[in-house]
Design an enzyme around this catalytic site. Structure first.
Site, PDB file in Angstrom:
ATOM      1  N   LYS A   1       0.836  -1.196   0.000  1.00 30.64           N
ATOM      2  CA  LYS A   1       0.000   0.000   0.000  1.00 30.64           C
ATOM      3  C   LYS A   1       0.872   1.247   0.000  1.00 30.64           C
ATOM      4  CE  LYS A   1      -1.774   2.819   2.829  1.00 30.64           C
ATOM      5  NZ  LYS A   1      -1.863   4.133   2.173  1.00 30.64           N
TER       6      LYS A   1
ATOM      7  N   GLU B   1       9.659   0.620  10.706  1.00 31.63           N
ATOM      8  CA  GLU B   1      10.729   1.585  10.479  1.00 31.63           C
ATOM      9  C   GLU B   1      10.077   2.948  10.649  1.00 31.63           C
ATOM     10  OE1 GLU B   1      12.797   4.153   9.579  1.00 31.63           O
ATOM     11  OE2 GLU B   1      12.741   3.686   7.454  1.00 31.63           O
TER      12      GLU B   1
ATOM     13  N   CYS C   1      13.325  10.121   7.452  1.00 29.33           N
ATOM     14  CA  CYS C   1      13.200   9.683   8.846  1.00 29.33           C
ATOM     15  C   CYS C   1      14.538   9.702   9.558  1.00 29.33           C
ATOM     16  CB  CYS C   1      12.581   8.286   8.899  1.00 29.33           C
ATOM     17  SG  CYS C   1      13.349   7.147   7.756  1.00 29.33           S
TER      18      CYS C   1
ATOM     19  N   GLU D   1       9.875  15.122  15.765  1.00 32.47           N
ATOM     20  CA  GLU D   1      10.286  14.990  14.373  1.00 32.47           C
ATOM     21  C   GLU D   1       9.489  15.988  13.539  1.00 32.47           C
ATOM     22  OE1 GLU D   1       9.233  11.324  12.277  1.00 32.47           O
ATOM     23  OE2 GLU D   1      11.247  11.331  11.433  1.00 32.47           O
TER      24      GLU D   1
END
Lengths: 477, 296
Positions: free
Chosen positions: A183, A257, A291, A388
């Site tokens: 997806k 992850e 990331c 983040e």
């Protein structure tokens, strides 16, 4: 006298966009049973690119059934050496159609063509090429004499490296003998659908790879589906936690992850010019939508000011604008939602008392843009030092001793990446030992390779992608 | 009339036996539960053996704090040293083999001969894992041929503090088999002993306390698994969790709690008599990859 760059746009004619895209299930493109669709846009212009089918639970059912049949049928029975050749084929077609993929990726994602052309697409091909060779050598992977595939893998990927993340997920899963339901992210579905075409072109047996486009609810349906033996997710820590809860107690395998807040640590003896390039690459590569970005700069006090001066000078030269222009360094923010989030966090930095600086740069009138931004006088309690941002925003902190650098770098629940800049080899190795991060770059940053395991400590997730270690995520061993 | 502890009746020799008090093992010390609670431990045959400390949630948190404090120094000790410490644990167990055999026999209802075999297997298991300390990184690590001028290598590192729910049935061999792989790779462990058969675990803690295992690297709690497990599963300073010793119907909730800080969770029931795989060693390490440029 000043030099200016003439526009150097890459032609988009190599890409033929369809007005609408179906799901890729069991080797064919089929309309969604859900009957729903959504629009994907070019974030640099807000121009709608195409209408894309939105998979509902019944579509997930169908794709999982196709993947199961392929696992129990041709793919499961196939020798590893034959599986390998399919992966080699896909790698080759990716190389042959590289420019088309790069342009499509840049259109849908907003990243500079220089990056999609030189990083995303070549690395995606490399991932297939590397993992192809594993398919008939799994018993040598150090995971026991007869490791077995898990079955059907449900794979959910983010929008920051749409094609590359598809390759990171599909290549090891297929090499290990699994079948896949992938997806892609809602805002960047097109390159995965083109990859589905490539799978067709490579004569991959139907059902081995299925691509379901859709938003979070499609992903949730895939995670919840009991016919899926393994979930692999790349995305935010918040969603990763939800997935871990959803999978809890089912005995199904999971790798995650997730986010990061990487520290890029510059010592006073560092090679300054290289460090400045590394800092820029660490946080402004892909608009900071990375990331493992080096979103916290830790500068040793004696060089903090001169380093920042050089950094500001370097940022003055960055070119923000048309992602298809081959001279562009900073492309568009991928979506309105992400832009809002970056703005909110940057505003919080100002409110909390950090000093904000951006080079003078004119943002295009249309599209989603955010200038490269540096915050100084950041303290560890500031939101911009803890959360983040996933955008081109660097938070600068300082330190005096290596021990203080380690304490500050590790002061986060994340643990994905870190960078060390110093000319002293023993200090590099000592720092690398101390840093709680799955990937440590010494005198470099944001390097990736299919042979190099990638993944996080702590709340940056678990499991690895790439290398011998990445195979474990898709094998029962 | 209160139930009497074993041996409370005066033996024929006329000497009154001295009973052992079974306590917790936290940070290298043997405290009673801070709650002041204890529970009765009976033999497999239903004979009353002793009172064990009934650890509280606070005891579990204290054990995590002790483990956290001890872990960095343990992880930074050399692999050679960690191997010797675990080997020394085996030596001490060997010296007290008879005591452990009696304890296992009482706990598990095994015959004297079977109990001796279990103790021998436990000692051998410790020796097996001790030997892995300085080989594991060689077997699990790698240098990676990346397409560029970089030296790139991958090494395993301990996850940190690992909470272990020890097997409920195998009171010593099972316990040793789940504890050794956690500590030999540099983690610190908080172990919840078998609820009904905790006494061999406490005696093992006494062995640990006298065999060079740094204080806090091994912590042993006795009590209700169902009470302690959720505290450890939800604890934000625990990095990984072995819930193989939890009842199967308790595992989903523990896994959900563990998702709070994305703990690594292991569910792996093994035949304790068989030679282990590397799965338990691999379960509680993180792999770190380091890139370094190559140039002149």
């Amino acid at each position: 006298m000043s030099f200016t760059y003439a526009p150097a746009p890459e032609s988009r004619e190599i890409v033929t966009l369809q007005p609408s895209y179906d799901l890729f299930v069991n080797g064919d493109f089929v309309p969604a049973l859900s009957g729903r669709s959504f629009s994907t846009t070019n974030p640099a212009t807000e121009e709608p690119l195409a209408d894309v089918a939105s998979a509902g639970p019944e579509d997930v059912d169908r794709a999982v059934a196709a993947a199961r049949a392929a696992f129990e049928g041709p793919w499961g029975k196939m020798r590893g050496s034959e599986r390998a050749k399919f992966l080699f084929r896909i790698a080759r077609v990716l190389q042959e159609r590289a420019r088309e993929f790069a342009v499509l990726e840049t259109l849908d994602n907003g990243k500079p063509i220089r990056e999609s052309r030189d990083v995303d697409v070549p690395l995606a091909a490399a991932h297939f090429f590397y993992h192809a060779g594993w398919a008939d050598k799994l018993e040598h992977a150090g995971l026991g004499p007869a490791p077995r595939p898990l079955g059907v893998a449900g794979q959910i990927i983010p929008w920051n490296f749409p094609l590359l993340m598809a390759a990171w997920k599909l290549a090891p899963a297929l090499a290990a003998g699994n079948t896949c339901v992938l997806k892609p992210a809602e805002t960047t579905p097109l390159s995965a659908l083109l990859l589905a075409r490539v799978c067709q072109e490579a004569d991959l047996p139907p059902g081995v790879v299925n691509v379901l486009t859709g938003a979070g609810d499609t992903g949730a349906a895939l995670v919840a589906h009991r016919g899926v033996d393994k979930i692999a997710f790349t995305g935010s820590t918040e969603v990763g936690r939800e997935i871990a809860r959803a999978v809890a107690g089912t005995g199904r395998r999971l790798t995650l992850e997730l986010g990061g807040k990487g520290a890029n640590i510059v010592f006073e003896d560092a090679p300054i010019d290289q460090a400045v390039e590394g800092i820029v690459n660490g946080i402004f590569f892909n608009q900071g939508h990375v990331c493992c970005a080096g979103s916290r700069l830790l500068a040793q006090e004696p060089i903090a000011e001169p380093l920042l001066e050089r950094l500001r000078q370097r940022l003055d030269t960055l070119r923000l604008g048309d992602p298809l222009d081959k001279n562009t360094d900073i492309g568009a923010i991928n979506s309105k939602d992400q832009l809002d989030k970056i703005r909110a966090l940057a505003d919080s930095g100002e409110k909390e008392g950090a000093g904000r600086w951006s080079p003078p740069c004119r943002l295009p009138a249309r599209g989603y843009w955010f200038p490269p931004t540096i915050f100084t006088n950041v303290s560890q309690s500031h939101r911009i030092a803890k959360e983040e941002i996933f955008g081109p925003v660097l938070s600068v902190l300082t330190f005096r001793t290596p021990a203080e650098a380690v304490a500050k770098a590790n002061n986060t629940p994340y643990g994905l990446s870190a960078g060390i800049w110093t000319e002293k080899g023993s200090r590099i190795l000592w720092m690398a030992q101390q840093l709680e991060a799955g990937v440590v770059w010494a005198n470099t940053f944001n390097r990736f390779d299919p042979a190099s395991p990638f993944g996080g400590y702590q709340e940056s997730g678990f499991g690895r992608e790439g290398g011998r270690h990445g195979l474990e995520a898709y094998l029962d061993a | 009339m209160p139930e009497r502890l074993p041996g409370a009746e005066r033996p024929r020799s006329g000497r009154l036996e001295v009973h052992k008090t079974y306590k917790l093992f936290i940070g290298g010390a043997f405290p009673r539960s801070e709650s002041g609670r204890s529970y009765v431990v009976s033999s497999a045959g239903g004979r009353r053996l002793a009172n064990a400390a009934l650890a509280s949630r606070k005891d579990a948190r204290d054990a995590v704090a002790a483990a956290r404090a001890a872990q960095p120094a343990w992880a930074s000790s050399t692999a050679y040293n960690r191997g010797q410490v675990v080997y020394r644990l085996a030596e001490m167990l060997e010296g007290r083999a008879a005591q452990f055999a009696a304890s296992v026999a009482a706990a598990e209802g095994a015959t004297a001969r079977a109990s001796r075999r279990i103790v021998a297997a436990s000692i051998d298991r410790l020796v097996w894992y001790a030997g892995w300390a300085d080989k594991f990184a060689q077997v699990v690590g790698s240098s990676n041929p990346v397409a560029g001028p970089y030296f790139n290598f991958t090494i395993p590192e301990p996850t940190g503090v690992v909470a272990v729910l020890a097997p409920q049935v195998s009171s010593l061999l099972g316990l040793v088999s789940v504890l050794a792989p956690v500590v030999v790779t540099g983690n610190a462990a908080v172990v919840v002993a078998s609820e009904a058969r905790p006494l061999p675990a406490v005696t093992l803690a006494e062995v640990a306390a006298t065999s060079d295992v740094p204080a806090g690297v091994v912590n042993v709690l006795t009590g209700r698994t169902g009470e302690l497990a959720p505290v450890l599963a939800g604890h934000m300073d625990v990095g990984a969790l072995d819930i193989s010793g939890a009842a199967p119907d308790a595992r989903p909730d523990l896994e959900r709690l563990a998702a709070g800080n994305l703990k690594r969770v292991l569910v792996l029931e093994e035949d304790w008599a068989a030679v282990p795989s590397l799965r338990r060693l691999r379960a509680f390490v993180e792999v770190k990859t380091v890139w370094h440029p190559v140039g002149i």
